[in-house]
Design a protein around this motif. Structure first.
Motif, PDB file in Angstrom:
ATOM      1  N   ILE A 210       0.830  -1.201   0.000  1.00 60.33           N
ATOM      2  CA  ILE A 210       0.000   0.000   0.000  1.00 60.33           C
ATOM      3  C   ILE A 210       0.866   1.253   0.000  1.00 60.33           C
ATOM      4  N   LEU A 211       1.926   1.264   0.803  1.00 58.31           N
ATOM      5  CA  LEU A 211       2.803   2.439   0.845  1.00 58.31           C
ATOM      6  C   LEU A 211       3.516   2.658  -0.483  1.00 58.31           C
ATOM      7  N   THR A 212       3.866   1.582  -1.173  1.00 56.47           N
ATOM      8  CA  THR A 212       4.479   1.722  -2.498  1.00 56.47           C
ATOM      9  C   THR A 212       3.475   2.348  -3.464  1.00 56.47           C
ATOM     10  N   LYS A 213       2.224   1.923  -3.388  1.00 55.18           N
ATOM     11  CA  LYS A 213       1.166   2.496  -4.236  1.00 55.18           C
ATOM     12  C   LYS A 213       1.022   3.990  -3.967  1.00 55.18           C
ATOM     13  N   LEU A 214       1.010   4.377  -2.710  1.00 57.83           N
ATOM     14  CA  LEU A 214       0.884   5.792  -2.364  1.00 57.83           C
ATOM     15  C   LEU A 214       2.122   6.590  -2.766  1.00 57.83           C
ATOM     16  N   GLU A 215       3.281   5.964  -2.629  1.00 61.25           N
ATOM     17  CA  GLU A 215       4.540   6.647  -2.923  1.00 61.25           C
ATOM     18  C   GLU A 215       4.780   6.819  -4.422  1.00 61.25           C
ATOM     19  N   TYR A 216       4.541   5.759  -5.207  1.00 63.70           N
ATOM     20  CA  TYR A 216       4.869   5.774  -6.631  1.00 63.70           C
ATOM     21  C   TYR A 216       3.652   5.820  -7.550  1.00 63.70           C
ATOM     22  N   GLY A 217       2.468   5.579  -7.030  1.00 66.83           N
ATOM     23  CA  GLY A 217       1.283   5.566  -7.863  1.00 66.83           C
ATOM     24  C   GLY A 217       0.969   4.204  -8.462  1.00 66.83           C
ATOM     25  N   SER A 218       1.793   3.207  -8.162  1.00 66.38           N
ATOM     26  CA  SER A 218       1.535   1.844  -8.624  1.00 66.38           C
ATOM     27  C   SER A 218       2.174   0.874  -7.635  1.00 66.38           C
ATOM     28  N   TYR A 219       1.864  -0.403  -7.805  1.00 67.99           N
ATOM     29  CA  TYR A 219       2.409  -1.418  -6.906  1.00 67.99           C
ATOM     30  C   TYR A 219       3.759  -1.956  -7.382  1.00 67.99           C
ATOM     31  N   ASP A 220       4.272  -1.454  -8.497  1.00 67.34           N
ATOM     32  CA  ASP A 220       5.573  -1.905  -9.005  1.00 67.34           C
ATOM     33  C   ASP A 220       6.682  -1.567  -8.020  1.00 67.34           C
ATOM     34  N   ARG A 221       7.678  -2.435  -7.965  1.00 72.92           N
ATOM     35  CA  ARG A 221       8.834  -2.208  -7.101  1.00 72.92           C
ATOM     36  C   ARG A 221       9.774  -1.219  -7.776  1.00 72.92           C
ATOM     37  N   ARG A 222       9.480   0.043  -7.675  1.00 69.91           N
ATOM     38  CA  ARG A 222      10.279   1.041  -8.378  1.00 69.91           C
ATOM     39  C   ARG A 222      11.558   1.403  -7.658  1.00 69.91           C
ATOM     40  N   PHE A 223      11.577   1.341  -6.334  1.00 71.23           N
ATOM     41  CA  PHE A 223      12.803   1.710  -5.623  1.00 71.23           C
ATOM     42  C   PHE A 223      13.938   0.785  -6.043  1.00 71.23           C
ATOM     43  N   ASP A 224      13.652  -0.507  -6.129  1.00 71.01           N
ATOM     44  CA  ASP A 224      14.672  -1.473  -6.559  1.00 71.01           C
ATOM     45  C   ASP A 224      15.180  -1.128  -7.952  1.00 71.01           C
ATOM     46  N   ALA A 225      14.258  -0.903  -8.862  1.00 71.87           N
ATOM     47  CA  ALA A 225      14.626  -0.670 -10.256  1.00 71.87           C
ATOM     48  C   ALA A 225      15.326   0.672 -10.457  1.00 71.87           C
ATOM     49  N   GLU A 226      14.817   1.711  -9.814  1.00 74.25           N
ATOM     50  CA  GLU A 226      15.359   3.048 -10.034  1.00 74.25           C
ATOM     51  C   GLU A 226      16.628   3.327  -9.243  1.00 74.25           C
ATOM     52  N   ASN A 227      16.716   2.800  -8.039  1.00 72.17           N
ATOM     53  CA  ASN A 227      17.835   3.159  -7.175  1.00 72.17           C
ATOM     54  C   ASN A 227      18.794   2.012  -6.899  1.00 72.17           C
ATOM     55  N   GLY A 228      18.322   0.782  -7.052  1.00 69.42           N
ATOM     56  CA  GLY A 228      19.180  -0.363  -6.787  1.00 69.42           C
ATOM     57  C   GLY A 228      20.402  -0.417  -7.672  1.00 69.42           C
ATOM     58  N   LYS A 229      20.260   0.042  -8.918  1.00 70.84           N
ATOM     59  CA  LYS A 229      21.394  -0.010  -9.844  1.00 70.84           C
ATOM     60  C   LYS A 229      22.547   0.880  -9.394  1.00 70.84           C
ATOM     61  N   TYR A 230      22.262   1.869  -8.555  1.00 70.37           N
ATOM     62  CA  TYR A 230      23.320   2.734  -8.040  1.00 70.37           C
ATOM     63  C   TYR A 230      24.014   2.122  -6.828  1.00 70.37           C
ATOM     64  N   ILE A 231      23.343   1.164  -6.204  1.00 69.09           N
ATOM     65  CA  ILE A 231      23.847   0.595  -4.961  1.00 69.09           C
ATOM     66  C   ILE A 231      24.420  -0.801  -5.152  1.00 69.09           C
ATOM     67  N   LEU A 232      23.743  -1.632  -5.951  1.00 70.96           N
ATOM     68  CA  LEU A 232      24.101  -3.046  -6.070  1.00 70.96           C
ATOM     69  C   LEU A 232      24.385  -3.449  -7.515  1.00 70.96           C
ATOM     70  N   PRO A 233      25.204  -4.488  -7.691  1.00 62.79           N
ATOM     71  CA  PRO A 233      25.421  -5.014  -9.044  1.00 62.79           C
ATOM     72  C   PRO A 233      24.124  -5.590  -9.617  1.00 62.79           C
ATOM     73  N   LYS A 234      24.014  -5.603 -10.935  1.00 61.48           N
ATOM     74  CA  LYS A 234      22.800  -6.042 -11.630  1.00 61.48           C
ATOM     75  C   LYS A 234      22.399  -7.477 -11.284  1.00 61.48           C
ATOM     76  N   LYS A 235      23.369  -8.374 -11.136  1.00 67.48           N
ATOM     77  CA  LYS A 235      23.062  -9.778 -10.842  1.00 67.48           C
ATOM     78  C   LYS A 235      22.389  -9.934  -9.484  1.00 67.48           C
ATOM     79  N   ILE A 236      22.721  -9.090  -8.546  1.00 60.68           N
ATOM     80  CA  ILE A 236      22.145  -9.167  -7.200  1.00 60.68           C
ATOM     81  C   ILE A 236      20.732  -8.590  -7.169  1.00 60.68           C
ATOM     82  N   LEU A 237      20.440  -7.640  -8.044  1.00 62.82           N
ATOM     83  CA  LEU A 237      19.128  -6.977  -8.042  1.00 62.82           C
ATOM     84  C   LEU A 237      17.963  -7.945  -8.196  1.00 62.82           C
TER      85      LEU A 237
END
Length: 103
Positions: free
Chosen positions: A51-78
């Motif tokens: 629910i908080l992801t829906k309120l934060e991004y407007g959808s239930y997609d895992r956007r934090f992982d996709a948008e910010n994970g690439k700056y923190i973790l290697p692609k294979k770990i994502l």
């Protein structure tokens, strides 16, 4: 490292929720913590996400992982982040809570 997250109330509530849940291993019984994690998984099944992801991004997609994970973790770990965040870390927290409460 550049994180694209805008600071809004839903992001702050999301972070606070994580802090409260993680700290709850010290002040909640392990079975209550297990119940909370099960409710979160049921929410994912029924609603399709958090629910908080829906309120934060407007959808239930895992956007934090996709948008910010690439700056923190290697692609294979994502690709392991969803199972780690949804199942492994909660399981570890419940087990730690159980052992803390046994003493």
């Amino acid at each position: 490292m550049k994180i694209k997250q805008k600071l809004n109330i839903w992001f702050v509530l999301h972070v606070l929720f994580f802090v409260v849940v993680i700290s709850s291993i010290f002040w909640l019984p392990w079975y209550v913590l297990l119940f909370i994690f099960l409710i979160l998984r049921i929410q994912d099944v029924i609603l399709g996400g958090c629910i908080l992801t829906k309120l934060e991004y407007g959808s239930y997609d895992r956007r934090f992982d996709a948008e910010n994970g690439k700056y923190i973790l290697p692609k294979k770990i994502l690709k392991f982040i969803p199972i780690t965040v949804d199942w492994i870390i909660p399981g570890i927290l419940v087990i730690i809570s159980y052992f803390i409460k046994q003493n």
